[in-house]
Design an enzyme around this catalytic site. Structure first.
Site, PDB file in Angstrom:
ATOM      1  N   VAL A  88       0.841  -1.199   0.000  1.00 25.26           N
ATOM      2  CA  VAL A  88       0.000   0.000   0.000  1.00 25.26           C
ATOM      3  C   VAL A  88       0.873   1.245   0.000  1.00 25.26           C
ATOM      4  O   VAL A  88       1.873   1.310   0.725  1.00 25.26           O
ATOM      5  CB  VAL A  88      -0.917   0.016   1.245  1.00 25.26           C
ATOM      6  CG1 VAL A  88      -1.695   1.323   1.327  1.00 25.26           C
ATOM      7  CG2 VAL A  88      -1.867  -1.168   1.226  1.00 25.26           C
ATOM      8  N   CYS A  89       0.481   2.225  -0.815  1.00 27.62           N
ATOM      9  CA  CYS A  89       1.127   3.538  -0.778  1.00 27.62           C
ATOM     10  C   CYS A  89       0.035   4.597  -0.868  1.00 27.62           C
ATOM     11  O   CYS A  89      -1.149   4.300  -0.738  1.00 27.62           O
ATOM     12  CB  CYS A  89       2.151   3.687  -1.894  1.00 27.62           C
ATOM     13  SG  CYS A  89       1.442   3.724  -3.555  1.00 27.62           S
ATOM     14  N   ALA A  90       0.417   5.833  -1.113  1.00 26.78           N
ATOM     15  CA  ALA A  90      -0.561   6.918  -1.116  1.00 26.78           C
ATOM     16  C   ALA A  90      -1.495   6.848  -2.319  1.00 26.78           C
ATOM     17  O   ALA A  90      -2.719   6.965  -2.180  1.00 26.78           O
ATOM     18  CB  ALA A  90       0.145   8.268  -1.074  1.00 26.78           C
ATOM     19  N   MET A 127      -4.059   4.606  -0.839  1.00 26.82           N
ATOM     20  CA  MET A 127      -4.887   5.108   0.256  1.00 26.82           C
ATOM     21  C   MET A 127      -5.933   6.107  -0.239  1.00 26.82           C
ATOM     22  O   MET A 127      -6.974   6.298   0.400  1.00 26.82           O
ATOM     23  CB  MET A 127      -4.011   5.754   1.322  1.00 26.82           C
ATOM     24  CG  MET A 127      -3.128   4.772   2.076  1.00 26.82           C
ATOM     25  SD  MET A 127      -4.059   3.509   2.996  1.00 26.82           S
ATOM     26  CE  MET A 127      -4.752   4.493   4.329  1.00 26.82           C
TER      27      MET A 127
END
Length: 377
Positions: free
Chosen positions: A72-74, A102
């Site tokens: 998961v990243c931004a 996210m």
């Protein structure tokens, strides 16, 4: 093993079904500590992606062989890169990445049926897991009412179409400061009546129908009533709803594990007395068997086994700390002097919900990034 794509809906099912998942979050440490994907059976490791640019071999011992690994990243880009590197380094790992990162998690809504109502009616809760927002749809005899709809209007209009109902009434329990309301947009698109508490609407620049104490709206032909109950404190106009005589929609006044904060319009000292009056008198005059349905949750533990956020009023009166502070001065101190950080861009969000500014889609997304911060615990 090939890297796979997971959508926010896929992750939501893991949360609601209480399944296990291992998350490798490659955002910066401060972003991870402030806000992350939560699940009862989730494990995490946070390693910023820039620490992995020279290779991922050093973190392989920290990753499970027997669980799905979600990177998961931004916004997605860094997680794709890291997921590909992991797959190349160890083909036995089951690696996926979150499509949209996210940003997509913050936007996703999961509709969950709360209950059947009188005369074949239905009550649905739309759970925004990434933001802690809760919206509601009451359905009866081909008609629907929406309460506290968030800005993703297509979710609600598509759901209404799927259920073959027409949205006739749209309510906001108060002028929101933590997220952008979709209520007015949905009303304009569907021809529904849009209701907003007049005491919260002094600065709005659009037409609305005043939401006043005691207002009752019938949904469909099966006599399901949505009745308004003035309950100030989070804002001066905050209004709760009693639906079908069984469910108490409390807006941002009362949550499962906390109570509403009174400061987001800069008037905490003025409104703290109203907050106590609502929590310690108005709500205590209601039937304890009412099921409380709030507009937010703060922590994953507030979700029930079926994914809903709901609890009997009598249980909250006994268990919620914010409802059991006997000393009024102590109560005042807790809700004015011990507040959590304010929501991201809350002043701009209030301006949007007044109709004074109209940011584009990307700007709205950035305004809403981050956790729910409407409560005092």
């Amino acid at each position: 093993m090939t890297v796979t794509k997971w959508t926010a809906a896929d992750v939501a099912r893991k949360v609601i079904d209480n399944q296990s998942l291992f998350i490798l979050d490659v955002r910066n440490a401060d972003a991870f500590e402030d806000w992350k994907i939560e699940g009862h059976q989730f494990d995490y490791v946070n390693i910023p992606y820039f620490e992995l640019l020279d290779g991922v071999e050093g973190i392989l011992p920290q990753l499970p062989k027997d669980k799905d690994i979600l990177v998961v990243c931004a916004k997605e880009g860094s997680s794709i890169m890291v997921a590909d590197m992991l797959s190349e380094a160890d083909a036995t790992l089951s690696v996926s990445y979150l499509v949209g990162g996210m940003k997509s998690w913050s936007s996703y809504l999961e509709p969950i049926k709360v209950a059947d109502l009188s005369g074949n009616g239905e009550l649905y809760q739309f759970v925004r897991l990434g933001k802690g927002c809760l919206s509601y749809m009451v359905i009866s005899e081909g008609e629907a009412a929406l309460i506290d709809a968030v800005r993703f209007t297509e979710v609600f209009t598509s759901f209404a179409k799927e259920k073959n109902v027409e949205i006739k009434h749209v309510f906001d329990t108060h002028l929101h400061a933590d997220h952008i309301s979709g209520g007015r947009s949905i009303a304009e698109a569907t021809g529904a009546t849009y209701y907003l508490p007049s005491k919260d609407a002094a600065e709005v620049v659009f037409d609305y129908t005043p939401l006043e104490d005691g207002l009752t709206v019938q949904i469909g032909a099966s006599n399901i009533d949505v009745g308004a109950l003035y309950s100030p404190g989070h804002t001066i106009g905050s209004t709760s709803f009693v639906v079908d005589g069984k469910y108490l929609l409390t807006g941002d006044i009362l949550f499962i594990d906390s109570i509403g904060r009174p400061d987001l319009a800069g008037l905490a000292e003025d409104w703290v007395g109203d907050l106590r009056e609502t929590l310690y008198r108005r709500y205590r005059e209601l039937a304890e068997d009412l099921i409380v349905l709030p507009a937010h949750f703060m922590i994953i533990d507030e979700l029930n086994e079926d994914g809903t956020v709901a609890k009997r009023l009598g249980d909250l009166l006994a268990e919620n700390h914010g409802l059991n502070i006997e000393d009024e001065l102590e109560f005042r101190s807790i809700v004015t002097d011990h507040l959590p950080p304010q929501p991201n861009a809350y002043q701009q969000i209030r301006q949007v919900n007044m109709g004074k500014i109209t940011p584009d889609h990307d700007e709205q997304t950035e305004m809403e990034i981050g956790p729910n911060r409407c409560a005092v615990r």
